[in-house]
Design an enzyme around this catalytic site. Structure first.
Site, PDB file in Angstrom:
ATOM      1  N   HIS A   1      20.736  44.464  39.064  1.00  0.00           N
ATOM      2  CA  HIS A   1      20.911  45.603  39.989  1.00  0.00           C
ATOM      3  C   HIS A   1      19.891  45.698  41.113  1.00  0.00           C
ATOM      4  O   HIS A   1      20.260  46.069  42.215  1.00  0.00           O
ATOM      5  CB  HIS A   1      20.956  46.953  39.257  1.00  0.00           C
ATOM      6  CG  HIS A   1      21.023  48.149  40.183  1.00  0.00           C
ATOM      7  ND1 HIS A   1      22.157  48.460  40.902  1.00  0.00           N
ATOM      8  CD2 HIS A   1      20.089  49.076  40.526  1.00  0.00           C
ATOM      9  CE1 HIS A   1      21.921  49.558  41.633  1.00  0.00           C
ATOM     10  NE2 HIS A   1      20.678  49.941  41.431  1.00  0.00           N
TER      11      HIS A   1
ATOM     12  N   HIS B   1      21.966  46.916  33.462  1.00  0.00           N
ATOM     13  CA  HIS B   1      22.049  47.076  34.910  1.00  0.00           C
ATOM     14  C   HIS B   1      21.315  48.355  35.291  1.00  0.00           C
ATOM     15  O   HIS B   1      21.791  49.450  35.008  1.00  0.00           O
ATOM     16  CB  HIS B   1      23.528  47.155  35.292  1.00  0.00           C
ATOM     17  CG  HIS B   1      23.786  46.963  36.740  1.00  0.00           C
ATOM     18  ND1 HIS B   1      23.789  45.737  37.340  1.00  0.00           N
ATOM     19  CD2 HIS B   1      24.033  47.854  37.731  1.00  0.00           C
ATOM     20  CE1 HIS B   1      24.042  45.868  38.623  1.00  0.00           C
ATOM     21  NE2 HIS B   1      24.187  47.153  38.898  1.00  0.00           N
TER      22      HIS B   1
ATOM     23  N   ASP C   1      23.313  39.304  40.234  1.00  0.00           N
ATOM     24  CA  ASP C   1      24.294  39.873  41.158  1.00  0.00           C
ATOM     25  C   ASP C   1      24.694  38.938  42.305  1.00  0.00           C
ATOM     26  O   ASP C   1      23.910  38.711  43.237  1.00  0.00           O
ATOM     27  CB  ASP C   1      23.763  41.161  41.790  1.00  0.00           C
ATOM     28  CG  ASP C   1      23.264  42.182  40.774  1.00  0.00           C
ATOM     29  OD1 ASP C   1      22.693  41.768  39.742  1.00  0.00           O
ATOM     30  OD2 ASP C   1      23.411  43.390  41.025  1.00  0.00           O
TER      31      ASP C   1
ATOM     32  N   GLU D   1      29.066  42.176  40.467  1.00  0.00           N
ATOM     33  CA  GLU D   1      29.373  43.524  40.993  1.00  0.00           C
ATOM     34  C   GLU D   1      29.377  43.613  42.519  1.00  0.00           C
ATOM     35  O   GLU D   1      29.943  44.555  43.072  1.00  0.00           O
ATOM     36  CB  GLU D   1      28.405  44.565  40.422  1.00  0.00           C
ATOM     37  CG  GLU D   1      27.011  44.493  41.014  1.00  0.00           C
ATOM     38  CD  GLU D   1      26.294  45.837  41.056  1.00  0.00           C
ATOM     39  OE1 GLU D   1      26.874  46.857  40.653  1.00  0.00           O
ATOM     40  OE2 GLU D   1      25.149  45.850  41.519  1.00  0.00           O
TER      41      GLU D   1
ATOM     42  N   ASN E   1      27.202  49.405  38.762  1.00  0.00           N
ATOM     43  CA  ASN E   1      27.625  50.635  39.437  1.00  0.00           C
ATOM     44  C   ASN E   1      28.675  50.374  40.521  1.00  0.00           C
ATOM     45  O   ASN E   1      29.396  51.289  40.909  1.00  0.00           O
ATOM     46  CB  ASN E   1      26.413  51.361  40.040  1.00  0.00           C
ATOM     47  CG  ASN E   1      25.578  50.467  40.927  1.00  0.00           C
ATOM     48  OD1 ASN E   1      25.100  49.412  40.493  1.00  0.00           O
ATOM     49  ND2 ASN E   1      25.396  50.863  42.177  1.00  0.00           N
ATOM     50  N   HIS E   2      28.764  49.136  41.008  1.00  0.00           N
ATOM     51  CA  HIS E   2      29.760  48.827  42.050  1.00  0.00           C
ATOM     52  C   HIS E   2      31.103  48.377  41.484  1.00  0.00           C
ATOM     53  O   HIS E   2      31.978  47.951  42.250  1.00  0.00           O
ATOM     54  CB  HIS E   2      29.225  47.747  43.000  1.00  0.00           C
ATOM     55  CG  HIS E   2      28.182  48.264  43.943  1.00  0.00           C
ATOM     56  ND1 HIS E   2      28.478  49.135  44.972  1.00  0.00           N
ATOM     57  CD2 HIS E   2      26.843  48.055  44.009  1.00  0.00           C
ATOM     58  CE1 HIS E   2      27.370  49.432  45.638  1.00  0.00           C
ATOM     59  NE2 HIS E   2      26.357  48.796  45.063  1.00  0.00           N
TER      60      HIS E   2
HETATM   61 FE   LIG Z   1      24.004  44.568  42.605  1.00  0.00          FE
HETATM   62 FE   LIG Z   2      24.107  47.631  40.954  1.00  0.00          FE
END
Ligand SMILES: [Fe+2]
Ligand SMILES: [Fe+2]
Length: 275
Positions: free
Chosen positions: A183, A158, A8, A39, A67-68
């Site tokens: 993540h 993730h 990330d 992300e 998720n982002h």
């Molecule tokens: Fe992240």
């Molecule tokens: Fe994440």
């Protein structure tokens, strides 16, 4: 084949670390393929078209998210036109973009990238285990073997929970080149090649400033725990990032892992540079 998977990328300092180090790493490690999780690249929240372009220019072949992914609204319209930008495959049917792709290296080898998101302590998406199985149904590893039709398969899972990531890795052991977690923004020390030949690391860690709370400025992030008063928006920490990832060498005949080594470069974390 030599592959690097980067965790990330967190804000500006993360993007700078990729821009500074990735071109050299591509050369020094003779990389054939690079996957970057983007992300958090846009000030901690999501990614934009122009950041995608910068990451590609620095040497990324494929960008995964998590998720982002939708935090920057513009990406919803952009993602459908960029096959190299993936979102987790287990979003509901009809979600823009793709969670899987098969990509060519400069010398025409085929790399499949599969991107899924866990459900433990995360948004309740569709079953990632079933989703990954479905993605692999028509793709078999082993470029030179008669039955194979992809030379490497990289899975970015993730997720928050180490158990869920390990379980997916064991389910896929021997059928994919690598399963890496993203993540949590903290690299784990369990880099290994599983008994069936799949490289694995529970989390790659973030490419961000580790003098922080998972990439966010530590004062405000800590205050969220020490007081129950509303706090301002979290801002990414801006100190020098540690570039974190996994270097992977696969066997061209089988597509399985020959070597898997952690990469930590720059910033505060103890360095680990594959040779
Ligand atoms: Fe992240
Ligand atoms: Fe994440």
């Amino acid at each position: 084949m030599k592959i690097l998977i980067i965790g990330d990328v967190m804000g500006r300092t993360g993007r700078l670390a990729v821009a500074r180090h990735l071109p050299d790493l591509r050369r020094e490690l003779s990389l054939d393929f690079v996957v970057v999780n983007g992300e958090n690249a846009a000030h901690g929240f999501g990614i934009t078209e122009s950041i995608c372009k910068d990451l590609y220019d620095a040497g990324a072949d494929v960008i995964t998210t998590g998720n982002h992914v939708w935090d920057q609204r513009e990406i919803m319209n952009y993602i459908g036109g960029d096959d190299r930008l993936l979102r987790p495959l287990n979003y509901p049917e009809g979600t823009p973009g793709q969670g899987v792709g098969v990509f060519m290296t400069a010398d025409d080898r085929r790399v499949m990238v599969v991107h899924a998101m866990g459900r433990l302590y995360m948004d309740p998406l569709d079953d990632p285990f079933k989703g990954v199985e479905a993605a692999l149904r028509n793709h078999r590893l082993g470029g030179n073997a008669q039955s194979g039709n992809v030379d490497a398969v990289i899975v970015d899972f993730h997720g928050e929970a180490s158990s869920e990531k390990m379980a997916l890795a064991h389910m896929l052991d021997g059928r994919v080149s690598a399963v890496v977690g993203t993540h949590t923004h903290v690299p784990t020390a369990d880099t290994q090649i599983l008994p069936g030949g799949t490289a694995y690391q529970t989390d790659l860690g973030m490419t961000g400033d580790y003098d922080s709370v998972i990439g966010m400025q530590k004062e405000a992030a800590t205050a969220r725990f020490t007081t129950k008063l509303p706090q301002g928006r979290l801002e990414p920490a801006e100190g020098e990032a540690t570039l974190c990832g996994l270097f992977l060498e696969t066997d061209d005949a089988t597509g399985l892992a020959l070597r898997a080594l952690p990469l930590r470069l720059g910033g505060r974390l103890t360095p680990a540079v594959p040779r």
